[in-house]
Write a protein that holds these residues in place. Structure first.
Motif, mmCIF file in Angstrom:
data_model
loop_
_atom_site.group_PDB
_atom_site.id
_atom_site.type_symbol
_atom_site.label_atom_id
_atom_site.label_comp_id
_atom_site.label_asym_id
_atom_site.label_seq_id
_atom_site.Cartn_x
_atom_site.Cartn_y
_atom_site.Cartn_z
ATOM 1 N N SER A 1 0.817 -1.214 0.000
ATOM 2 C CA SER A 1 0.000 0.000 0.000
ATOM 3 C C SER A 1 0.856 1.272 0.000
ATOM 4 C CB SER A 1 -0.943 -0.001 1.206
ATOM 5 O OG SER A 1 -0.199 -0.030 2.404
ATOM 6 N N ARG B 1 0.305 5.164 -4.177
ATOM 7 C CA ARG B 1 -1.082 5.484 -4.525
ATOM 8 C C ARG B 1 -1.037 6.231 -5.849
ATOM 9 N NH1 ARG B 1 -6.118 5.600 -2.534
ATOM 10 N NH2 ARG B 1 -5.512 4.782 -0.520
ATOM 11 N N HIS C 1 -3.075 6.589 -10.152
ATOM 12 C CA HIS C 1 -4.164 6.322 -11.097
ATOM 13 C C HIS C 1 -3.608 5.384 -12.172
ATOM 14 C CE1 HIS C 1 -7.066 9.247 -9.596
ATOM 15 N NE2 HIS C 1 -6.063 10.068 -9.430
ATOM 16 N N PRO C 2 -4.200 4.207 -12.371
ATOM 17 C CA PRO C 2 -3.674 3.273 -13.371
ATOM 18 C C PRO C 2 -4.036 3.656 -14.801
ATOM 19 C CG PRO C 2 -5.582 2.314 -12.298
ATOM 20 C CD PRO C 2 -5.285 3.610 -11.589
ATOM 21 N N CYS D 1 -9.857 5.817 -15.128
ATOM 22 C CA CYS D 1 -9.959 4.683 -14.218
ATOM 23 C C CYS D 1 -11.061 4.864 -13.176
ATOM 24 C CB CYS D 1 -8.630 4.456 -13.520
ATOM 25 S SG CYS D 1 -7.866 5.958 -12.862
ATOM 26 N N CYS D 2 -11.217 6.084 -12.641
ATOM 27 C CA CYS D 2 -12.132 6.266 -11.516
ATOM 28 C C CYS D 2 -13.137 7.401 -11.708
ATOM 29 C CB CYS D 2 -11.344 6.518 -10.238
ATOM 30 S SG CYS D 2 -10.383 8.044 -10.273
ATOM 31 N N CYS E 1 -6.396 6.385 -7.088
ATOM 32 C CA CYS E 1 -7.498 5.491 -6.737
ATOM 33 C C CYS E 1 -7.043 4.046 -6.512
ATOM 34 C CB CYS E 1 -8.571 5.542 -7.827
ATOM 35 S SG CYS E 1 -8.029 4.956 -9.437
ATOM 36 N N THR E 2 -5.748 3.779 -6.712
ATOM 37 C CA THR E 2 -5.222 2.422 -6.588
ATOM 38 C C THR E 2 -3.960 2.444 -5.726
ATOM 39 O OG1 THR E 2 -6.044 1.889 -8.792
ATOM 40 C CG2 THR E 2 -4.332 0.453 -7.925
ATOM 41 N N THR E 3 -3.770 1.412 -4.924
ATOM 42 C CA THR E 3 -2.533 1.288 -4.148
ATOM 43 C C THR E 3 -1.827 0.000 -4.530
ATOM 44 O OG1 THR E 3 -3.686 0.243 -2.302
ATOM 45 C CG2 THR E 3 -3.336 2.620 -2.154
ATOM 46 N N SER E 4 -0.505 0.045 -4.443
ATOM 47 C CA SER E 4 0.315 -1.116 -4.757
ATOM 48 C C SER E 4 1.732 -0.849 -4.267
ATOM 49 C CB SER E 4 0.315 -1.381 -6.265
ATOM 50 O OG SER E 4 0.990 -2.594 -6.539
#
Length: 89
Positions: A30, A33, A35-36, A67-68, A78-81
């Motif tokens: 996490s 953060r 946007h993909p 994406c969102c 909008c995405t975590t990785s």
């Protein structure tokens, strides 16, 4: 040999998605953060479908993350990785 590996792990890197610096030991699922997808300019008239702009459409018909749907270009991702380094292949 072990010492060299430890030094590499603690070397600061820059994430190519969020542009933040990080070390291997601080990189978790996490940490990043982002946007993909891209921030796009399209018309979406029924709020469910996105349409490509036609030549006679206003250039600001709709601008948002694909994406969102966030309309602010500075919107929080909008995405975590995990972070991804420019050095990673």
């Amino acid at each position: 040999m072990e010492e060299k590996k430890e030094m590499e792990e603690e070397k600061e890197k820059i994430c190519k998605r969020c542009k933040k610096s990080y070390t291997a030991s601080s990189n978790t699922s996490s940490s990043c953060r982002f946007h993909p997808s891209f921030f796009v300019c399209r018309r979406h008239d029924d709020q469910k479908r996105y349409y490509e702009l036609k030549p006679d459409d206003q250039p600001d018909a709709a601008k948002f993350y694909d994406c969102c749907g966030a309309e602010d270009p500075e919107a929080f991702g909008c995405t975590t990785s995990f972070h991804v380094s420019y050095d990673d292949d």
